[in-house]
Motif scaffolding. Sequence first.
Motif, short mmCIF file in Angstrom:
data_model
loop_
_atom_site.label_atom_id
_atom_site.label_comp_id
_atom_site.label_asym_id
_atom_site.label_seq_id
_atom_site.Cartn_x
_atom_site.Cartn_y
_atom_site.Cartn_z
N UNK A 301 18.47 -19.19 -2.25
CA UNK A 301 18.86 -20.44 -2.92
C UNK A 301 18.00 -20.72 -4.15
N UNK A 302 17.03 -19.86 -4.42
CA UNK A 302 16.16 -20.06 -5.57
C UNK A 302 15.10 -21.12 -5.38
N UNK A 303 14.85 -21.51 -4.14
CA UNK A 303 13.87 -22.56 -3.87
C UNK A 303 12.45 -22.00 -3.69
N UNK A 304 12.33 -20.76 -3.22
CA UNK A 304 11.04 -20.08 -3.12
C UNK A 304 11.24 -18.64 -3.57
N UNK A 305 10.14 -17.93 -3.73
CA UNK A 305 10.21 -16.51 -4.09
C UNK A 305 9.16 -15.73 -3.30
N UNK A 306 9.49 -14.47 -3.05
CA UNK A 306 8.59 -13.59 -2.32
C UNK A 306 7.71 -12.82 -3.29
N UNK A 307 6.43 -12.70 -2.96
CA UNK A 307 5.46 -11.99 -3.78
C UNK A 307 4.97 -10.78 -3.00
N UNK A 308 5.02 -9.59 -3.62
CA UNK A 308 4.50 -8.38 -2.99
C UNK A 308 3.09 -8.12 -3.48
N UNK A 309 2.18 -7.87 -2.54
CA UNK A 309 0.79 -7.60 -2.85
C UNK A 309 0.45 -6.14 -2.58
N UNK A 310 -0.71 -5.73 -3.02
CA UNK A 310 -1.17 -4.37 -2.75
C UNK A 310 -1.25 -4.15 -1.25
N UNK A 311 -0.95 -2.92 -0.85
CA UNK A 311 -1.01 -2.58 0.57
C UNK A 311 0.22 -2.98 1.35
N UNK A 312 1.30 -3.31 0.64
CA UNK A 312 2.55 -3.63 1.34
C UNK A 312 2.54 -4.96 2.05
N UNK A 313 1.75 -5.92 1.56
CA UNK A 313 1.70 -7.25 2.14
C UNK A 313 2.54 -8.21 1.30
N UNK A 314 3.06 -9.26 1.95
CA UNK A 314 3.95 -10.20 1.27
C UNK A 314 3.50 -11.63 1.51
N UNK A 315 3.76 -12.46 0.52
CA UNK A 315 3.60 -13.91 0.67
C UNK A 315 4.75 -14.59 -0.05
N UNK A 316 4.79 -15.92 0.05
CA UNK A 316 5.87 -16.70 -0.54
C UNK A 316 5.26 -17.87 -1.31
N UNK A 317 5.97 -18.31 -2.34
CA UNK A 317 5.54 -19.47 -3.10
C UNK A 317 6.76 -20.21 -3.62
N UNK A 318 6.56 -21.46 -3.99
CA UNK A 318 7.64 -22.22 -4.60
C UNK A 318 8.10 -21.49 -5.85
N UNK A 319 9.39 -21.48 -6.07
CA UNK A 319 9.95 -20.71 -7.17
C UNK A 319 9.53 -21.30 -8.51
N UNK A 320 9.03 -20.42 -9.38
CA UNK A 320 8.61 -20.87 -10.70
C UNK A 320 9.60 -20.49 -11.78
N UNK A 321 10.72 -19.86 -11.36
CA UNK A 321 11.71 -19.41 -12.36
C UNK A 321 12.60 -20.57 -12.80
#
Length: 321
Positions: A301-321
């Motif tokens: 829905x464009x409300x958050x986005x997934x961020x990929x980090x080194x080592x194949x780890x993921x986090x999420x944040x409010x969408x900045x687009x």
Amino acid sequence: MEDIHQVQLPLPFPLRIVNAYLMRDDDGWTIIDAGLNYPPGRAAWREAFNRYGVDPASIRRIVLTHAHPDHYGMAGWLQSLSGASVALSAGEAAFARAQWHSDSRAHEITATFFGAHGMPRDLMATVTEDIVNLRLMTHPTPVVLTHLPAGEPLTIGRRVFVPVATPGHSDDHLVFYCAEERLLICGDAVLIKITPNVGLWGWTHGNPLAQFLASLDRLAELDVALALPGHGPPITRFHERLEELRIHHAERLAAMERAVGAGATAYDVCTAVFPLQELTSHQMRFAMAETLAHLEYLATQGRIEQIEHDGGQYSWRRCTC
């Protein structure tokens, strides 16, 4: 309902009971859903057979709404008693093969997936052990499978049911609708006392929450006076319950979005939304999968986005687009 008996089968985790249905089928019987294969479950089936005068050899077929272990687990055992075929959707048959056969590595896939989203290693190890132990309670697995396509009528005794595809709780879940009696056998697509778990796992197809909400829309088109669910009591206010489930998920999405904030792992969000201190490791696995399903929906829905980090780890944040 005439010629339909609900059989309550015990479970060794907090859900406690799964409902199966024993249905008279001309000169024999059809079983809808099977329960989990461990001694109290087998004893409950034997008691039901005695109560209703069922010779296991007269069981013609075993029909499954889906292949989660509490619905699938005793299908092979019942088949070994009766010689009956086991029928379920093609997608659920593939899921069962991947998850529950002895050579499955699904427990490793789950642990890796959850670990990439922040689950601690000690909990990952417990989750892996839980899945391996569950797998043992689905053996023996059925040896004869029939694939049930959605929309193709299924006659059980004097009733004609139409299988309806309701993905979301599982990828290829089916419910069975008898229009003449306004009767729905709904598995875990709709429950009255709890909400069906909608989870994103390492093997899940697509966006499970979007699929679940679309399935609620599909079910809303049916005229249902009585729904017989996989857990809990029969549902007599079916359309009201559909709306309650929609509201629940809207509220859960808002809570997940707030928990993401400026940045968080899925495990961080899970621990913020669910009372972890009250959950068993079995429940924690489902809480994590449900968190990921809601985060995936928010991302589409464009409300958050997934961020990929080194080592194949993921986090999420409010969408900045």
